[in-house]
Scaffold this motif. Structure first.
Motif, PDB file in Angstrom:
ATOM      1  N   SER A 186       1.067   4.192  -2.953  1.00  0.00           N
ATOM      2  CA  SER A 186       0.222   5.312  -2.513  1.00  0.00           C
ATOM      3  C   SER A 186       0.495   6.595  -3.297  1.00  0.00           C
ATOM      4  N   SER A 187       1.732   6.761  -3.776  1.00  0.00           N
ATOM      5  CA  SER A 187       2.044   7.976  -4.538  1.00  0.00           C
ATOM      6  C   SER A 187       1.533   7.904  -5.976  1.00  0.00           C
ATOM      7  N   SER A 237      -0.175   6.968   7.912  1.00  0.00           N
ATOM      8  CA  SER A 237       0.047   6.681   6.502  1.00  0.00           C
ATOM      9  C   SER A 237      -1.185   6.008   5.916  1.00  0.00           C
ATOM     10  N   LEU A 238      -1.246   5.979   4.587  1.00  0.00           N
ATOM     11  CA  LEU A 238      -2.365   5.314   3.925  1.00  0.00           C
ATOM     12  C   LEU A 238      -2.440   3.849   4.331  1.00  0.00           C
ATOM     13  N   GLN A 239      -1.279   3.198   4.419  1.00  0.00           N
ATOM     14  CA  GLN A 239      -1.279   1.785   4.823  1.00  0.00           C
ATOM     15  C   GLN A 239      -1.794   1.619   6.243  1.00  0.00           C
ATOM     16  N   GLN A 240      -1.340   2.474   7.168  1.00  0.00           N
ATOM     17  CA  GLN A 240      -1.819   2.382   8.551  1.00  0.00           C
ATOM     18  C   GLN A 240      -3.326   2.594   8.616  1.00  0.00           C
ATOM     19  N   THR A 269      -7.611   9.883  -3.069  1.00  0.00           N
ATOM     20  CA  THR A 269      -6.483   9.591  -2.186  1.00  0.00           C
ATOM     21  C   THR A 269      -6.139  10.793  -1.311  1.00  0.00           C
ATOM     22  N   ARG A 305      -5.990  10.897   2.953  1.00  0.00           N
ATOM     23  CA  ARG A 305      -4.765  11.099   3.730  1.00  0.00           C
ATOM     24  C   ARG A 305      -5.017  11.832   5.044  1.00  0.00           C
ATOM     25  N   ILE A 335       0.815  -1.212   0.000  1.00  0.00           N
ATOM     26  CA  ILE A 335       0.000   0.000   0.000  1.00  0.00           C
ATOM     27  C   ILE A 335       0.848   1.260   0.000  1.00  0.00           C
ATOM     28  N   ASP A 336       1.828   1.345   0.909  1.00  0.00           N
ATOM     29  CA  ASP A 336       2.651   2.548   0.962  1.00  0.00           C
ATOM     30  C   ASP A 336       3.450   2.722  -0.315  1.00  0.00           C
ATOM     31  N   GLU A 337       3.814   1.614  -0.958  1.00  0.00           N
ATOM     32  CA  GLU A 337       4.622   1.683  -2.169  1.00  0.00           C
ATOM     33  C   GLU A 337       3.837   2.259  -3.347  1.00  0.00           C
TER      34      GLU A 337
END
Length: 301
Positions: free
Chosen positions: A194-195, A277-280, A214, A218, A190-192
């Protein structure tokens, strides 16, 4: 914006398992989506139904305004790349690309050749003898060079190492800027990703938990850290999605955008704000949903 996919009350059941639970959503034209969720959440089932590789139990699916099943005009405008893609035993990457060039009307051979060189892909080796990373590269190249109006990537890039994955992300963004289309990335990283993604769809236990821009997502949650009593007092009337404590220090994640007044009150109470973070956020949302489901099952809610 114009929707290219419309889903209404889509349900898929496998015997005793409910894979999709009456979900409804729209997917917009020329947008990069992240389709995120845990293993078994329903991501692959949803994509398989949208690409006519699986059948819904009930509900309505429209792609480009039409039902996709046995619809050549619709299916020729879609590319579905999955990690478990099967090829004939004697097929090489060259065979796979030749077939793709014949099927996809917007196929760019020059771009495909550039990607082949980027990923250093052997063209004459049987696909069944390729490494997992090389097999992933075959799918990635087809997904990018097809330039289909809708492209689904069902984690075919997981076999790539970190350098190759970054190459995939870079090439995707470069080509998307010149040739906009709808791209759906299903990923655990997910974090990878997210951008990359402009919109986030989170699916869990066959239900849509989140479907938003997105940038809006955030700032949807915040973590407050500090003296446990002060933290609990501040979050008393808020929706808590995660809570941790160590001695007299607590860390609590709450949903909702913070106002300037909220931030001032947090500072005045000598508490700290930690970024989410988006993943969290997605992990916390799915954990919270699981707790709610368990509570309902047990008769608590």
């Amino acid at each position: 914006m114009t929707s290219v996919v419309e889903v209404h009350n889509l349900t898929k059941r496998y015997k005793d398992k409910l894979a999709l639970d009456a979900i409804s959503l729209s997917i917009e034209k020329n947008t990069i989506y992240g389709l995120l969720g845990r293993n078994g959440a329903g991501k692959t089932t949803l994509m398989s139904i949208l690409t006519a590789q699986n059948f819904a139990t009930s509900g309505d699916v429209r792609v480009f305004g039409e039902r996709p099943y046995e619809n050549v005009d619709v299916l020729s405008r879609i590319c579905f790349v999955r990690e478990s893609q099967k090829y004939p035993d004697d097929a090489t990457a060259a065979h796979a690309f030749t077939a793709a060039r014949l099927f996809f009307r917007h196929w760019d051979q020059q771009f495909a050749e550039r990607l082949i060189a980027d990923f250093q892909l052997p063209m004459k080796t049987a696909i069944k003898k390729l490494s997992r990373g090389q097999l992933s590269a075959v799918g990635v190249i087809i997904g990018l060079a097809s330039r289909a109006e809708i492209t689904f990537f069902d984690e075919p890039y997981l076999g790539l190492d970190a350098v190759a994955r970054q190459l995939f992300y870079d090439r995707l963004l470069e080509d998307y800027a010149e040739h906009p289309r709808t791209i759906i990335l299903s990923s655990h990283l997910i974090d990878e990703v997210s951008s990359l993604i402009e919109k986030v769809i989170v699916i869990d236990a066959g239900r849509i938990l989140l479907n938003e821009d997105t940038d809006a997502v955030r700032g949807r949650a915040s973590t407050v850290v500090g003296d446990a009593a002060k933290v609990e007092a501040w979050v008393a009337d808020r929706e808590v999605i995660h809570r941790e404590s160590l001695g007299r220090v607590a860390s609590v994640t709450v949903l909702g955008h913070l106002t300037d007044g909220d931030r001032a009150a947090i500072a005045a109470a000598d508490l700290d704000l930690a970024p989410v973070s988006l993943q969290q956020l997605i992990v916390r949302l799915t954990q919270n949903a699981a707790r709610r489901d368990a509570a309902v099952t047990e008769g608590v809610l």
